[in-house]
Design a protein around this motif. Sequence first.
Motif, PDB file in Angstrom:
ATOM      1  N   VAL A 164      -0.223  -1.452  -7.647  1.00  0.00           N
ATOM      2  CA  VAL A 164       0.770  -1.127  -8.639  1.00  0.00           C
ATOM      3  C   VAL A 164       1.716  -0.489  -8.587  1.00  0.00           C
ATOM      4  O   VAL A 164       2.990  -0.188  -8.297  1.00  0.00           O
ATOM      5  CB  VAL A 164       0.736  -1.125 -10.108  1.00  0.00           C
ATOM      6  N   GLN A 165       1.463   1.083  -8.008  1.00  0.00           N
ATOM      7  CA  GLN A 165       1.937   2.325  -7.793  1.00  0.00           C
ATOM      8  C   GLN A 165       2.811   2.438  -6.750  1.00  0.00           C
ATOM      9  O   GLN A 165       3.942   2.587  -6.583  1.00  0.00           O
ATOM     10  CB  GLN A 165       1.280   3.451  -8.039  1.00  0.00           C
ATOM     11  N   LEU A 186       8.213   0.856  -4.196  1.00  0.00           N
ATOM     12  CA  LEU A 186       9.524  -0.194  -3.568  1.00  0.00           C
ATOM     13  C   LEU A 186      10.316  -0.572  -4.636  1.00  0.00           C
ATOM     14  O   LEU A 186      11.108  -0.449  -3.861  1.00  0.00           O
ATOM     15  CB  LEU A 186       7.804  -1.002  -3.101  1.00  0.00           C
ATOM     16  N   ALA A 187       9.697  -0.505  -5.967  1.00  0.00           N
ATOM     17  CA  ALA A 187      11.069  -1.537  -6.814  1.00  0.00           C
ATOM     18  C   ALA A 187      11.802  -0.422  -6.250  1.00  0.00           C
ATOM     19  O   ALA A 187      13.200  -0.535  -6.551  1.00  0.00           O
ATOM     20  CB  ALA A 187      10.644  -1.941  -8.066  1.00  0.00           C
ATOM     21  N   GLY A 188      11.908   1.105  -6.673  1.00  0.00           N
ATOM     22  CA  GLY A 188      12.979   1.591  -7.261  1.00  0.00           C
ATOM     23  C   GLY A 188      13.565   2.087  -5.578  1.00  0.00           C
ATOM     24  O   GLY A 188      15.344   1.888  -5.771  1.00  0.00           O
ATOM     25  N   VAL A 189      13.028   1.832  -4.592  1.00  0.00           N
ATOM     26  CA  VAL A 189      14.071   1.264  -3.052  1.00  0.00           C
ATOM     27  C   VAL A 189      15.069   0.381  -3.425  1.00  0.00           C
ATOM     28  O   VAL A 189      16.279   0.584  -2.658  1.00  0.00           O
ATOM     29  CB  VAL A 189      13.135   1.802  -1.704  1.00  0.00           C
ATOM     30  N   ASN A 200      -1.660   6.970 -11.718  1.00  0.00           N
ATOM     31  CA  ASN A 200      -1.605   5.986 -11.153  1.00  0.00           C
ATOM     32  C   ASN A 200      -2.115   5.387 -10.039  1.00  0.00           C
ATOM     33  O   ASN A 200      -1.466   4.907  -8.686  1.00  0.00           O
ATOM     34  CB  ASN A 200       0.012   6.583 -10.435  1.00  0.00           C
ATOM     35  N   ASP A 201      -3.583   5.326 -10.120  1.00  0.00           N
ATOM     36  CA  ASP A 201      -4.176   4.586  -9.054  1.00  0.00           C
ATOM     37  C   ASP A 201      -4.266   3.670  -9.599  1.00  0.00           C
ATOM     38  O   ASP A 201      -5.101   2.768  -8.272  1.00  0.00           O
ATOM     39  CB  ASP A 201      -5.404   5.592  -9.156  1.00  0.00           C
ATOM     40  N   VAL A 202      -3.538   2.742 -10.028  1.00  0.00           N
ATOM     41  CA  VAL A 202      -3.571   1.217 -11.362  1.00  0.00           C
ATOM     42  C   VAL A 202      -3.720   0.813  -9.380  1.00  0.00           C
ATOM     43  O   VAL A 202      -3.159   0.607  -8.937  1.00  0.00           O
ATOM     44  CB  VAL A 202      -3.154   1.142 -11.988  1.00  0.00           C
ATOM     45  N   SER A 258       0.774  -1.004   0.350  1.00  0.00           N
ATOM     46  CA  SER A 258      -0.049  -0.283   0.332  1.00  0.00           C
ATOM     47  C   SER A 258       1.098   1.139   0.385  1.00  0.00           C
ATOM     48  O   SER A 258       1.978   1.279   0.382  1.00  0.00           O
ATOM     49  CB  SER A 258      -1.095  -0.575   1.331  1.00  0.00           C
ATOM     50  N   ALA A 259      -0.128   2.743  -0.132  1.00  0.00           N
ATOM     51  CA  ALA A 259       1.242   4.191   0.067  1.00  0.00           C
ATOM     52  C   ALA A 259       1.698   4.100   1.129  1.00  0.00           C
ATOM     53  O   ALA A 259       1.115   3.657   2.191  1.00  0.00           O
ATOM     54  CB  ALA A 259      -0.415   4.941  -0.266  1.00  0.00           C
TER      55      ALA A 259
END
Length: 460
Positions: free
Chosen positions: A45-46, A51-54, A450-452, A13-14
């Motif tokens: 997904v966003q 998270l993937a970026g971190v 980006n709210d996918v 989640s966000a």
Amino acid sequence: MYGCVIRMEGEISAGDAERLGAVLAKRPVTGYYNILFLDSPGGSVQAALELAGVVRRALLQTSTMRLTNSKVESSKVENLTCVSSCFLVWAAGVERSTMNVEAGGRHFGIGLHRPYFSAATYSNESPDRIAAMQRQAMQSVSEYLRGEQVPQALIDKMIDHASSQVFWPTMDEGFALSGRRPWFDEMMIARCNYDPTYVAQTTQWVNALIIDLAQAKGKRTLEQAGGARYEQYIQRTRKYNACEGGAKSQAQAAFQKLEIQPLPPAGTTAAAPVSPQVQPELPAPPVPEFKDVDSRLAYLRWLGTQSERLNVTIPDWPAPTRIEFLQTVWYEARRAGLDTSLVLAVIELQSSFRKYFVMEGSGSRGYMGVNPSWTGKLGDSNSALLFHMQTNMRYGCVILRHYLDKHRGNTAAALVAYYSDSHAIPTSVARARQFPAQVFAAQKKWIYVNDVASTSNSKE
């Protein structure tokens, strides 16, 4: 050997990216074995992409399998499940590992299905709009996965499976996705004289050996089972570990820095170099320039959609006013590295979109409720300019960026600080703690593409 070992469980989640960054900031950064174990049914997904970026910046390994004990001969393999948007996080690891198996009627490992939106979106939007949103979501996720070297055949299978289904790759397909990433190999070749061919071959062999030992009834050690080949593997890889550990420690140490980072450039806009200083009465934002037609069309779609939403909230604003306002939000938010939906939510809660708003007690003013004291810190002390649209948003976005950097990317903490700064009254401390939740709730209606959301609804 061990540097940072983290296990992530539950729905994505966000705010998860900020939470992972905070964990990394507190963890020791010695050693080369820095891994994130994933056990999640998916989620936003966003949030997963953030998270993937971190994960990528911290040079973390990702895995859905772990040993329950550091001693292989007395350990068992714990298989975890990483489904839906969790797969996007797993794919970002500098070294990935998974073992897709089925046991006791349950699947373990990585599971995929196409991204989708909330039920309300499918109920309220027109068919044309739904088709366009779905197409763009699938294109965005597919492009991301291709960049992470996920085979197109696997991406196609993901797209073919509805949100109520899950495609479980075979064990061989999971092993094929495992291993070090090409870009990380090149980085280690340059920095540490790394030999990816040898390591790729022997790592797969060692992983299989570990699994066999963990599941076997015997009491042989890894050294005994591997013999001379294992000893050679240890000797040859040991010299890489110190160098690789140093690179990972350096990457993770960035999360411990407290200094305010420089603002990012204005992206694709023709703007002057970024400076925290706010000049007197800024002109209208520059006309954005785009590298291709698709980027320009995406911007125009965002502008049109948000103009319609803004018209519902403020029906007495003429179309030119809405467009100028949104162009300014888009430019200043991107200039400061902020999400436009976050900036719109802050404006809504701070001033209810009132240009000449003045906050009782603190005197904070304008769209983003900027405290006049900031004009002395960042500008020429002329607080009257806070009623100018772009000047106000420049201050507001710079201040919010400042607090985000100060709190290591923790959006909730940054919003508390922003609120407390603008509400200089005795009751603001208690109210400030409620502000992040209010902003996040308001932000939902301003999110564009980006709210996918992607979660697993499959039945076991």
